[in-house]
Design a protein around this motif. Structure first.
Motif, PDB file in Angstrom:
ATOM      1  N   GLY A  70      -5.824   5.826  -1.493  1.00 21.53           N
ATOM      2  CA  GLY A  70      -4.514   4.837  -1.159  1.00 21.53           C
ATOM      3  C   GLY A  70      -4.994   3.650  -0.213  1.00 21.53           C
ATOM      4  N   SER A  71      -6.481   3.654  -0.042  1.00 23.26           N
ATOM      5  CA  SER A  71      -6.898   2.662   0.578  1.00 23.26           C
ATOM      6  C   SER A  71      -6.959   1.388  -0.021  1.00 23.26           C
ATOM      7  N   ASP A 107     -15.131  12.794   5.427  1.00 24.29           N
ATOM      8  CA  ASP A 107     -14.615  13.732   4.306  1.00 24.29           C
ATOM      9  C   ASP A 107     -13.249  14.477   4.880  1.00 24.29           C
ATOM     10  N   THR A 108     -13.155  15.047   5.794  1.00 20.66           N
ATOM     11  CA  THR A 108     -11.858  15.481   6.326  1.00 20.66           C
ATOM     12  C   THR A 108     -10.736  14.496   6.618  1.00 20.66           C
ATOM     13  N   LEU A 109     -11.189  13.422   6.847  1.00 15.87           N
ATOM     14  CA  LEU A 109      -9.781  12.269   6.987  1.00 15.87           C
ATOM     15  C   LEU A 109      -9.783  11.668   5.640  1.00 15.87           C
ATOM     16  N   ASN A 110     -10.563  11.711   4.737  1.00 20.55           N
ATOM     17  CA  ASN A 110     -10.537  11.477   3.417  1.00 20.55           C
ATOM     18  C   ASN A 110      -9.265  12.210   2.790  1.00 20.55           C
ATOM     19  N   GLY A 111      -9.611  13.591   3.033  1.00 21.46           N
ATOM     20  CA  GLY A 111      -8.626  14.594   2.407  1.00 21.46           C
ATOM     21  C   GLY A 111      -7.280  14.475   3.035  1.00 21.46           C
ATOM     22  N   LEU A 112      -7.138  14.337   4.336  1.00 20.38           N
ATOM     23  CA  LEU A 112      -5.757  14.259   4.919  1.00 20.38           C
ATOM     24  C   LEU A 112      -5.028  12.868   4.354  1.00 20.38           C
ATOM     25  N   MET A 113      -6.076  11.933   4.309  1.00 23.66           N
ATOM     26  CA  MET A 113      -5.223  10.654   3.768  1.00 23.66           C
ATOM     27  C   MET A 113      -4.918  10.616   2.359  1.00 23.66           C
ATOM     28  N   ALA A 114      -5.485  11.526   1.685  1.00 24.26           N
ATOM     29  CA  ALA A 114      -5.165  11.732  -0.056  1.00 24.26           C
ATOM     30  C   ALA A 114      -4.066  12.355  -0.250  1.00 24.26           C
ATOM     31  N   LEU A 115      -3.742  13.362   0.649  1.00 16.32           N
ATOM     32  CA  LEU A 115      -2.540  14.262   0.350  1.00 16.32           C
ATOM     33  C   LEU A 115      -1.235  13.611   0.173  1.00 16.32           C
ATOM     34  N   GLY A 136       0.790  -1.268   0.066  1.00 15.92           N
ATOM     35  CA  GLY A 136       0.017   0.067   0.052  1.00 15.92           C
ATOM     36  C   GLY A 136       0.845   1.123  -0.143  1.00 15.92           C
ATOM     37  N   PRO A 137       0.359   2.251   0.290  1.00 22.99           N
ATOM     38  CA  PRO A 137       1.077   3.738   0.148  1.00 22.99           C
ATOM     39  C   PRO A 137       2.200   3.746   1.054  1.00 22.99           C
ATOM     40  N   MET A 138       1.990   3.284   2.209  1.00 20.79           N
ATOM     41  CA  MET A 138       3.068   3.297   3.116  1.00 20.79           C
ATOM     42  C   MET A 138       4.305   2.544   2.758  1.00 20.79           C
ATOM     43  N   TYR A 139       4.366   1.659   2.003  1.00 20.16           N
ATOM     44  CA  TYR A 139       5.439   0.835   1.311  1.00 20.16           C
ATOM     45  C   TYR A 139       6.018   1.291   0.138  1.00 20.16           C
ATOM     46  N   TYR A 140       5.167   2.202  -0.901  1.00 20.00           N
ATOM     47  CA  TYR A 140       5.555   2.475  -1.950  1.00 20.00           C
ATOM     48  C   TYR A 140       6.077   4.031  -1.798  1.00 20.00           C
ATOM     49  N   TRP A 178       8.609   9.831   6.092  1.00 20.22           N
ATOM     50  CA  TRP A 178       7.914  10.445   6.784  1.00 20.22           C
ATOM     51  C   TRP A 178       6.429  10.728   6.304  1.00 20.22           C
ATOM     52  N   LEU A 179       6.398  10.838   4.959  1.00 12.43           N
ATOM     53  CA  LEU A 179       5.157  10.591   4.356  1.00 12.43           C
ATOM     54  C   LEU A 179       4.351   9.374   4.438  1.00 12.43           C
ATOM     55  N   ALA A 180       5.141   8.284   4.537  1.00 10.87           N
ATOM     56  CA  ALA A 180       4.559   6.823   4.834  1.00 10.87           C
ATOM     57  C   ALA A 180       3.900   6.916   6.117  1.00 10.87           C
ATOM     58  N   VAL A 181       4.707   7.125   7.226  1.00 14.47           N
ATOM     59  CA  VAL A 181       4.240   7.314   8.408  1.00 14.47           C
ATOM     60  C   VAL A 181       2.965   8.401   8.746  1.00 14.47           C
ATOM     61  N   LEU A 182       2.917   9.591   7.971  1.00 13.62           N
ATOM     62  CA  LEU A 182       1.984  10.488   8.033  1.00 13.62           C
ATOM     63  C   LEU A 182       0.597   9.622   7.262  1.00 13.62           C
ATOM     64  N   PHE A 183       0.926   8.966   6.116  1.00 12.41           N
ATOM     65  CA  PHE A 183      -0.470   8.438   5.508  1.00 12.41           C
ATOM     66  C   PHE A 183      -0.900   7.088   6.594  1.00 12.41           C
TER      67      PHE A 183
END
Length: 453
Positions: A280-281, A410-418, A132-136, A145-150
């Motif tokens: 990224g889900s 919606d808020t969490l979707n946006g933060l996850m997508a970034l 998933g996004p964490m790994y790529y 750091w972006l992986a951790v954020l995601f």
């Protein structure tokens, strides 16, 4: 609290994120030479017509269809029923058009996500495939750091989009149709989900590969029946959708009116909510699929978005608009239920039972996403803690307020997508390279084509 949450939600889903989502989809569609369109026939052949094929090449924990069923279980959910209703109730019929646009370019986005998830997935010591996004983001883009954020946003998002929103919509519908207590609905859902998720992805895959086709077929047949029975109203419904997409909707009946910005904002937001392209889900589930090439699994990503938004969401939208239910002042699942009841004597039951199956399957799919995000952050032992929190929140969501829960999702979707969208743009050359390998003159596509000829 409601106003503060709505403010944060509006801030996250402002023009920057909307442009990033649209831009990423347009960029990947163009960069991959429009394969989502030019190879669409091949996509359907390799997905829909091979849905139940068990003998597959490559490594993985589950079959390609079980993986996509888990992903579809998370996408073909209440977003198709309650989400479309909310989008039209706030953004007007024109929001449907922007859902279509988001989905058209979202197919390339989802394709890219799945390709990368297979490309950079890992095999654990106990034989599980995780990705998933964490790994790529960490292995491909070298941005730990972006992986951790995601992973943080992904874990939190599961409690909103994949949990409370689902139980809330089901409880609302069952209460309106049968007078069943929301608390009772929440408890029953929590127990059923617990019985399945304890078996991991293999258990979830076995359940979703049965539920997803069944619930999609029932809803599809029900919705199409209403459309066919009122076929004379379809042209006007399309006219209203296209007209309002560029003019906004004037106040009518119980509808308070909307601007073009509201139409775009809720159309895109609900479009992303329904098909999850860019979040990224879904790639987290696809990472466990048995496949011999990243692109072969990526084709399922294209199919996901098409089946979810272009087909199922369109059916919901047409029924709502053509029956005139959109200007009654209703919102979410009650709006969709009212529209189906207007179009068909027992239409309300189709929505209610559709919601039950959709929400249950979505709860299963998103629980898996949350577990993988939690595992990435804190290790495999943290999964137990995640489940202890996830299951009771199903009950909390069932008795919560609809608008508050939707805004949170919606808020969490946006933060996850970034972070995910940033990763997709950085790794776009990898997506294109894999695409050329598969569709090039010496690739799998040409070899299979020549073999048939």
């Amino acid at each position: 609290m409601l106003e503060a949450n709505a403010f944060v939600n509006d801030l996250v889903w402002g023009w920057p994120l909307l442009l990033l989502i649209f831009g990423t989809g347009i960029f990947l569609t163009t960069y991959t030479r429009f394969i989502t369109i030019t190879k669409f026939g091949y996509v359907i052949k390799e997905t829909f017509f091979k849905m139940f094929k068990k003998d597959q090449l490559g490594e993985g924990e589950v079959t390609a269809f079980q993986a996509v069923s888990t992903a579809l279980a998370a996408t073909v959910g209440t977003g198709n029923i309650a989400g479309v209703g909310t989008a039209i109730a706030i953004g007007g019929p024109g929001a449907v058009f922007w859902m279509w646009i988001a989905a058209t370019f979202g197919m390339a986005t989802k394709y890219g996500e799945v390709v990368l998830s297979i490309k950079y997935r890992e095999k654990t010591e106990d034989g599980r495939f995780v990705g998933g996004p964490m790994y790529y983001l960490s292995k491909g883009a070298n941005m730990k750091w972006l992986a951790v954020l995601f992973a943080i946003f992904g874990t939190l998002a599961t409690f909103g989009i994949g949990n409370m929103v689902q139980s809330n919509s089901v409880a609302d519908s069952l209460n309106a149709t049968f007078g069943i207590s929301p608390l009772l609905t929440g408890i029953v859902l929590a127990v059923l989900v617990a019985l399945v998720i304890l078996g991991g992805i293999k258990s979830i895959g076995k359940v979703t590969e049965v539920i997803v086709p069944f619930m999609a077929a029932i809803y599809l047949i029900g919705g199409l029946s209403i459309i066919l029975l009122n076929i004379q109203l379809v042209p006007e419904a399309f006219r209203i959708i296209f007209h309002d997409a560029f003019t906004g909707s004037a106040a009518a009946g119980g509808f308070v009116g909307s601007s073009i910005m509201l139409s775009i904002r809720y159309g895109v937001a609900r479009g992303v909510f329904t098909n999850e392209a860019g979040l990224g889900s879904a790639p987290i589930a696809h990472a466990a699929a048995t496949t011999d090439h990243p692109v072969r699994q990526g084709l399922w990503g294209i199919f996901e978005v098409f089946a979810d938004t272009i087909v199922l969401c369109t059916i919901t939208a047409l029924v709502i608009v053509m029956t005139g239910a959109w200007d009654t002042g209703l919102d979410g699942a009650p709006l969709t239920t009212a529209a189906f009841e207007e179009g068909f004597a027992y239409g309300g039951y189709i929505v209610t039972f559709g919601l039950i199956f959709c929400a249950f399957s979505t709860l299963l799919g998103w629980s898996y996403y949350g577990e993988r995000c939690m595992e990435y952050l804190f290790g495999a032992k943290s999964i137990i803690i995640y489940r202890i929190v996830y299951l009771p929140l199903i009950v909390v969501g069932a008795v919560g307020g609809l608008r508050v829960v939707w805004d949170l999702a919606d808020t969490l979707n946006g933060l996850m997508a970034l972070p995910n969208l940033v990763g997709l743009l950085i790794l776009s050359p990898v997506i294109v390279k894999s695409t050329k390998e598969y569709f090039g003159k010496d690739g799998i596509y040409e070899k299979e084509k020549n073999k048939i000829e």
